[in-house]
Design a protein around this motif. Structure first.
Motif, PDB file in Angstrom:
ATOM      1  N   TRP A  16      -9.465 -13.476   7.283  1.00 30.92           N
ATOM      2  CA  TRP A  16     -10.195 -12.467   7.317  1.00 30.92           C
ATOM      3  C   TRP A  16      -9.520 -11.234   7.413  1.00 30.92           C
ATOM      4  O   TRP A  16      -9.852 -10.051   6.898  1.00 30.92           O
ATOM      5  N   ARG A  17      -8.479 -11.125   8.368  1.00 28.74           N
ATOM      6  CA  ARG A  17      -7.588  -9.843   8.325  1.00 28.74           C
ATOM      7  C   ARG A  17      -6.817  -9.407   7.157  1.00 28.74           C
ATOM      8  O   ARG A  17      -6.885  -8.254   6.781  1.00 28.74           O
ATOM      9  N   ALA A  18      -6.325 -10.340   6.388  1.00 30.97           N
ATOM     10  CA  ALA A  18      -5.615 -10.447   5.183  1.00 30.97           C
ATOM     11  C   ALA A  18      -6.775  -9.625   4.207  1.00 30.97           C
ATOM     12  O   ALA A  18      -6.247  -8.816   3.482  1.00 30.97           O
ATOM     13  N   PHE A  19      -7.796 -10.263   4.024  1.00 32.86           N
ATOM     14  CA  PHE A  19      -8.852  -9.653   3.165  1.00 32.86           C
ATOM     15  C   PHE A  19      -9.271  -8.199   3.558  1.00 32.86           C
ATOM     16  O   PHE A  19      -9.248  -7.453   2.783  1.00 32.86           O
ATOM     17  N   TRP A  20      -9.572  -8.048   4.835  1.00 34.94           N
ATOM     18  CA  TRP A  20      -9.964  -6.913   5.446  1.00 34.94           C
ATOM     19  C   TRP A  20      -8.837  -5.672   4.835  1.00 34.94           C
ATOM     20  O   TRP A  20      -9.361  -4.635   4.348  1.00 34.94           O
ATOM     21  N   TYR A  21      -7.688  -6.078   5.328  1.00 35.15           N
ATOM     22  CA  TYR A  21      -6.514  -5.092   4.797  1.00 35.15           C
ATOM     23  C   TYR A  21      -6.429  -4.783   3.326  1.00 35.15           C
ATOM     24  O   TYR A  21      -6.217  -3.622   3.002  1.00 35.15           O
ATOM     25  N   GLY A  22      -6.538  -5.713   2.628  1.00 31.39           N
ATOM     26  CA  GLY A  22      -6.470  -5.647   1.203  1.00 31.39           C
ATOM     27  C   GLY A  22      -7.536  -4.708   0.506  1.00 31.39           C
ATOM     28  O   GLY A  22      -7.137  -4.214  -0.334  1.00 31.39           O
ATOM     29  N   GLN A  23      -8.706  -5.198   1.096  1.00 28.89           N
ATOM     30  CA  GLN A  23     -10.066  -4.130   0.478  1.00 28.89           C
ATOM     31  C   GLN A  23      -9.775  -3.055   0.996  1.00 28.89           C
ATOM     32  O   GLN A  23     -10.133  -1.743   0.233  1.00 28.89           O
ATOM     33  N   LEU A  24      -9.141  -2.626   2.307  1.00 29.65           N
ATOM     34  CA  LEU A  24      -8.963  -1.182   2.993  1.00 29.65           C
ATOM     35  C   LEU A  24      -8.252  -0.401   2.066  1.00 29.65           C
ATOM     36  O   LEU A  24      -8.223   0.569   1.784  1.00 29.65           O
ATOM     37  N   SER A  25      -7.081  -1.140   1.268  1.00 26.65           N
ATOM     38  CA  SER A  25      -6.167  -0.476   0.404  1.00 26.65           C
ATOM     39  C   SER A  25      -6.861   0.420  -0.514  1.00 26.65           C
ATOM     40  O   SER A  25      -6.345   1.279  -0.955  1.00 26.65           O
ATOM     41  N   GLY A  26      -8.161   0.002  -0.953  1.00 24.18           N
ATOM     42  CA  GLY A  26      -8.781   0.651  -2.013  1.00 24.18           C
ATOM     43  C   GLY A  26      -9.765   1.713  -1.598  1.00 24.18           C
ATOM     44  O   GLY A  26     -10.230   2.364  -2.495  1.00 24.18           O
ATOM     45  N   MET A  27      -9.930   1.709  -0.151  1.00 20.69           N
ATOM     46  CA  MET A  27     -10.938   2.865   0.266  1.00 20.69           C
ATOM     47  C   MET A  27     -10.559   4.087   0.020  1.00 20.69           C
ATOM     48  O   MET A  27     -11.462   5.121  -0.172  1.00 20.69           O
ATOM     49  N   VAL A  28      -9.242   4.441  -0.023  1.00 17.01           N
ATOM     50  CA  VAL A  28      -8.909   5.916  -0.262  1.00 17.01           C
ATOM     51  C   VAL A  28      -9.299   6.399  -1.907  1.00 17.01           C
ATOM     52  O   VAL A  28      -9.170   7.614  -2.125  1.00 17.01           O
ATOM     53  N   GLU A  29      -9.565   5.387  -2.859  1.00 12.56           N
ATOM     54  CA  GLU A  29      -9.914   5.860  -4.160  1.00 12.56           C
ATOM     55  C   GLU A  29     -11.151   6.889  -4.190  1.00 12.56           C
ATOM     56  O   GLU A  29     -10.860   7.872  -5.083  1.00 12.56           O
ATOM     57  N   PRO A  30     -12.233   6.644  -3.507  1.00 13.19           N
ATOM     58  CA  PRO A  30     -13.337   7.508  -3.756  1.00 13.19           C
ATOM     59  C   PRO A  30     -12.687   8.925  -3.407  1.00 13.19           C
ATOM     60  O   PRO A  30     -13.146  10.207  -3.973  1.00 13.19           O
ATOM     61  N   LEU A  31     -12.096   9.144  -2.196  1.00 12.61           N
ATOM     62  CA  LEU A  31     -11.670  10.381  -1.791  1.00 12.61           C
ATOM     63  C   LEU A  31     -10.674  11.115  -2.991  1.00 12.61           C
ATOM     64  O   LEU A  31     -10.848  12.327  -3.367  1.00 12.61           O
ATOM     65  N   ALA A  32      -9.679  10.520  -3.584  1.00  7.78           N
ATOM     66  CA  ALA A  32      -9.033  10.941  -4.327  1.00  7.78           C
ATOM     67  C   ALA A  32      -9.573  11.215  -5.577  1.00  7.78           C
ATOM     68  O   ALA A  32      -9.429  12.513  -6.415  1.00  7.78           O
ATOM     69  N   GLY A  33     -10.597  10.440  -6.162  1.00  5.55           N
ATOM     70  CA  GLY A  33     -11.496  10.725  -7.223  1.00  5.55           C
ATOM     71  C   GLY A  33     -12.280  12.063  -7.166  1.00  5.55           C
ATOM     72  O   GLY A  33     -12.464  12.768  -8.266  1.00  5.55           O
ATOM     73  N   VAL A  34     -13.047  11.955  -6.017  1.00  5.03           N
ATOM     74  CA  VAL A  34     -13.808  13.316  -5.869  1.00  5.03           C
ATOM     75  C   VAL A  34     -12.778  14.625  -5.867  1.00  5.03           C
ATOM     76  O   VAL A  34     -13.210  15.523  -6.655  1.00  5.03           O
ATOM     77  N   PHE A  35     -11.626  14.535  -5.355  1.00  2.90           N
ATOM     78  CA  PHE A  35     -10.716  15.700  -5.261  1.00  2.90           C
ATOM     79  C   PHE A  35     -10.384  15.830  -6.850  1.00  2.90           C
ATOM     80  O   PHE A  35     -10.284  17.082  -7.110  1.00  2.90           O
ATOM     81  N   GLY A  36      -9.989  14.889  -7.426  1.00  2.00           N
ATOM     82  CA  GLY A  36      -9.431  15.169  -8.811  1.00  2.00           C
ATOM     83  C   GLY A  36     -10.617  15.708  -9.598  1.00  2.00           C
ATOM     84  O   GLY A  36     -10.352  16.701 -10.516  1.00  2.00           O
ATOM     85  N   ALA A  37     -11.888  15.316  -9.578  1.00  2.90           N
ATOM     86  CA  ALA A  37     -12.665  15.846 -10.396  1.00  2.90           C
ATOM     87  C   ALA A  37     -13.118  17.226 -10.016  1.00  2.90           C
ATOM     88  O   ALA A  37     -13.509  18.054 -10.845  1.00  2.90           O
ATOM     89  N   PHE A  38     -13.089  17.604  -8.772  1.00  2.00           N
ATOM     90  CA  PHE A  38     -13.487  18.891  -8.116  1.00  2.00           C
ATOM     91  C   PHE A  38     -12.454  19.873  -8.636  1.00  2.00           C
ATOM     92  O   PHE A  38     -12.491  21.141  -9.177  1.00  2.00           O
ATOM     93  N   ALA A  39     -11.265  19.502  -8.544  1.00  2.00           N
ATOM     94  CA  ALA A  39     -10.054  20.167  -9.115  1.00  2.00           C
ATOM     95  C   ALA A  39     -10.037  20.776 -10.614  1.00  2.00           C
ATOM     96  O   ALA A  39      -9.946  21.800 -10.697  1.00  2.00           O
ATOM     97  N   VAL A  40     -10.210  19.670 -11.358  1.00  3.13           N
ATOM     98  CA  VAL A  40     -10.349  19.893 -13.018  1.00  3.13           C
ATOM     99  C   VAL A  40     -11.749  20.917 -13.280  1.00  3.13           C
ATOM    100  O   VAL A  40     -11.786  21.691 -14.249  1.00  3.13           O
TER     101      VAL A  40
END
Length: 277
Positions: A195-219
């Protein structure tokens, strides 16, 4: 990813989708054991092929078209694309150099990346614990940024369409599926519970929405930087492929499997872009 919404909303929806597929890939830790290295290497090879195809069809091709259509560069229309591409690769390279100073690449990588006691990793599983967590985290941020830039560029040229941005999000989501496993499976082998391995595995993708919104705003706010931004995302992705994903897929003796998986991933992403675009 619904047609007609603002680029920022599209980027947010697209990166939530890619995060979801990261979590789905991480969930495979409940099915596969940490000793099944062939599965991990094949998955990494597939991810490399998808990223490589997405770098061209969804990022570099629109960047070249935008630079050409602007008319401001003439025969040097390749220049902003080349500069952006090189800057993207240099950004990841410099980040790799700085990570040890931030305490993100010391041994064992897994424990330090998660701010946990290194004693939690089994000494007998040192090789299993040596995995891509810091670099994977960086590559996922770059992928989220690429999705945001892709949606921000919609409508700027003939090739920068909603379908192209959607296909980029689909391709990166497909690529994130094995990348989630590439994080969770070594954690399981390093002594973490499933369960901990799964939690940290999915957590690694949590930053994508923040980076995506930043990229869209920038352009959206700075349209003239679009060719540079698209090429920057492509350069960063290609550097991660060449410096990180492909070498990691080759070190355990499964190089041929990883190579053919890369070809398959490239064909899948190319088909998505050309067939659905």
């Amino acid at each position: 990813m619904l047609h007609g919404h603002s680029p920022v909303s599209q980027a947010l929806l697209g990166t939530f989708f890619t995060w979801g597929l990261t979590a789905a890939g991480a969930a495979l830790v409940f099915v596969f054991s940490s000793g099944q290295r062939r599965i991990l290497d094949g998955s990494l090879g597939f991810a490399a092929g998808v990223m490589l195809a997405a770098s061209y069809w969804s990022l570099l091709a629109p960047a070249v078209e935008m630079a050409t259509a602007s008319g401001g560069f003439g025969s040097l229309a390749f220049l902003p694309v080349a500069v952006g591409f090189a800057l993207g690769a240099a950004f990841v390279y410099l980040a790799d150099l700085l990570m040890p100073h931030w305490g993100a690449a010391e041994d064992p990588q897994t424990a330090l990346a998660l701010n946990l006691d290194p004693a939690l990793t089994k000494k007998s599983d040192t090789e299993g614990a040596r995995m891509l967590f810091p670099e994977s985290e960086l590559s996922i941020r770059i992928e989220g940024l690429a999705v945001g830039v892709g949606f921000g560029a919609v409508g700027k040229t003939a090739s920068a369409t909603f379908e192209s941005a959607r296909n980029l999000a689909l391709g990166i989501g497909i690529q994130n599926f094995p990348e989630g496993l590439a994080v969770s499976l070594p954690l399981r082998g390093a002594g973490f519970s499933t369960w901990r391995a799964f939690w940290y595995g999915q957590l690694s993708g949590m930053v994508e929405p923040l980076a995506g919104v930043f990229g869209a705003f920038a352009v959206v706010l700075a349209e003239p930087i679009l060719p540079y931004a698209l090429a920057f995302a492509a350069g960063a992705m290609v550097y991660v492929i060449m410096d990180d994903i492909i070498p990691e897929a080759q070190i355990s003796g499964n190089g041929k499997l990883a190579s053919w998986a890369s070809i398959l991933g490239f064909v899948v992403m190319m088909s998505l872009d050309v067939g659905l675009g």
